[in-house]
Scaffold this active site. Structure first.
Site, PDB file in Angstrom:
ATOM      1  N   SER A  19       0.821  -1.216   0.000  1.00  0.00           N
ATOM      2  CA  SER A  19       0.000   0.000   0.000  1.00  0.00           C
ATOM      3  C   SER A  19       0.853   1.263   0.000  1.00  0.00           C
ATOM      4  CB  SER A  19      -0.991  -0.008   1.179  1.00  0.00           C
ATOM      5  OG  SER A  19      -0.306  -0.022   2.412  1.00  0.00           O
ATOM      6  N   MET A  90      10.318  -6.159   5.337  1.00  0.00           N
ATOM      7  CA  MET A  90      10.416  -6.721   6.674  1.00  0.00           C
ATOM      8  C   MET A  90      11.680  -7.551   6.910  1.00  0.00           C
ATOM      9  SD  MET A  90       7.943  -5.300   8.100  1.00  0.00           S
ATOM     10  CE  MET A  90       7.938  -6.112   9.695  1.00  0.00           C
ATOM     11  N   LEU A  93      18.406  -4.854   6.510  1.00  0.00           N
ATOM     12  CA  LEU A  93      19.383  -4.836   5.428  1.00  0.00           C
ATOM     13  C   LEU A  93      20.781  -5.080   5.982  1.00  0.00           C
ATOM     14  CD1 LEU A  93      17.841  -1.826   3.542  1.00  0.00           C
ATOM     15  CD2 LEU A  93      17.905  -4.200   2.735  1.00  0.00           C
ATOM     16  N   ASN A 107      12.823   4.616   5.367  1.00  0.00           N
ATOM     17  CA  ASN A 107      11.848   3.620   5.792  1.00  0.00           C
ATOM     18  C   ASN A 107      10.676   4.331   6.457  1.00  0.00           C
ATOM     19  OD1 ASN A 107      10.719   1.106   6.388  1.00  0.00           O
ATOM     20  ND2 ASN A 107      11.926   0.820   8.240  1.00  0.00           N
ATOM     21  N   HIS A 109       7.742   3.957   9.556  1.00  0.00           N
ATOM     22  CA  HIS A 109       7.549   3.273  10.838  1.00  0.00           C
ATOM     23  C   HIS A 109       6.236   3.766  11.432  1.00  0.00           C
ATOM     24  CE1 HIS A 109       8.919   0.869  14.183  1.00  0.00           C
ATOM     25  NE2 HIS A 109       8.605   1.842  15.007  1.00  0.00           N
ATOM     26  N   GLU A 142      22.403   0.718  10.337  1.00  0.00           N
ATOM     27  CA  GLU A 142      22.589  -0.685  10.707  1.00  0.00           C
ATOM     28  C   GLU A 142      21.751  -1.125  11.907  1.00  0.00           C
ATOM     29  OE1 GLU A 142      25.243   1.988  12.804  1.00  0.00           O
ATOM     30  OE2 GLU A 142      25.051   1.637  10.663  1.00  0.00           O
ATOM     31  N   ALA A 173      -2.024   7.881   7.290  1.00  0.00           N
ATOM     32  CA  ALA A 173      -1.073   8.986   7.465  1.00  0.00           C
ATOM     33  C   ALA A 173       0.234   8.698   6.722  1.00  0.00           C
ATOM     34  CB  ALA A 173      -0.806   9.233   8.951  1.00  0.00           C
TER      35      ALA A 173
END
Length: 187
Positions: A19, A90, A93, A107, A109, A142, A173
């Site tokens: 999404s 998910m 990296l 990213n 969150h 990291e 949001a």
């Protein structure tokens, strides 16, 4: 950055529904490629429907996660990717990827950082009994959700909220915040 130089800038990492990927597509952002760690997810269908090259980098196909991440980084770089957006990706990296795109990975969150890092932020927010969470966009490093915050939008926790009801409002949001933050990063 001039608009003609922006074409093909963004690579998106996905693991599921997609999404947030769809929100980026709907905003017309220059997505060059989509990579997933899981085959058959809805996000890959969204990429294909939008005419965006997509590839699966399943851990099972590589001797180590480091080798998988290096191959994924090579694939994205070969498509001109300069900014990587984790949109519901998910997996943490590994060094080969982080080094290749250092300072150029973002990213989303579903809670304020650094207060609620980790894989279950909605559940953690509800368990803490706080009155507010947030949709957050941050740089990836990291650590687990330890990179600097780029932007955040508060989302109130309402009486009687469940994980599903709060997640739906936070995702709404995120769908507004992520494209805006990405657009500013590539401007």
């Amino acid at each position: 950055m001039a608009a003609d130089r922006a074409a093909g800038l963004i690579g998106v990492l996905v693991s599921g529904e997609g999404s947030n990927l769809q929100a980026l597509i709907d905003e017309g952002l220059p997505i060059a490629a989509v990579a997933s760690n899981k085959p058959g997810v809805r996000a890959l269908e969204r990429a294909t429907a939008a005419g965006i090259p997509a590839e699966v980098f399943n851990s099972d196909g590589f001797p180590t996660r480091e080798e998988r991440d290096a191959a994924m980084a090579d694939w994205l770089a070969a498509r001109g990717v300069r900014l990587v957006v984790c949109a519901g990706y998910m997996h943490l990296l590994r060094a080969p990827f982080l080094e290749r795109f250092s300072g150029r990975i973002v990213n989303t969150h579903s809670a304020p950082l650094p207060d609620f890092p980790g894989a279950h932020p909605i559940e953690d927010v509800l368990a803490a009994g706080v009155k507010e969470t947030a949709a957050t966009v941050h740089y990836v490093d990291e650590g687990v959700d330890t990179g600097p915050v780029i932007a955040a939008v508060p989302v109130p926790v309402e009486e009687g909220d469940t994980v599903a009801s709060l997640r739906a409002r936070v995702q709404a949001a995120e769908h507004r915040l992520l494209p805006k933050a990405v657009r500013e990063l590539i401007a």
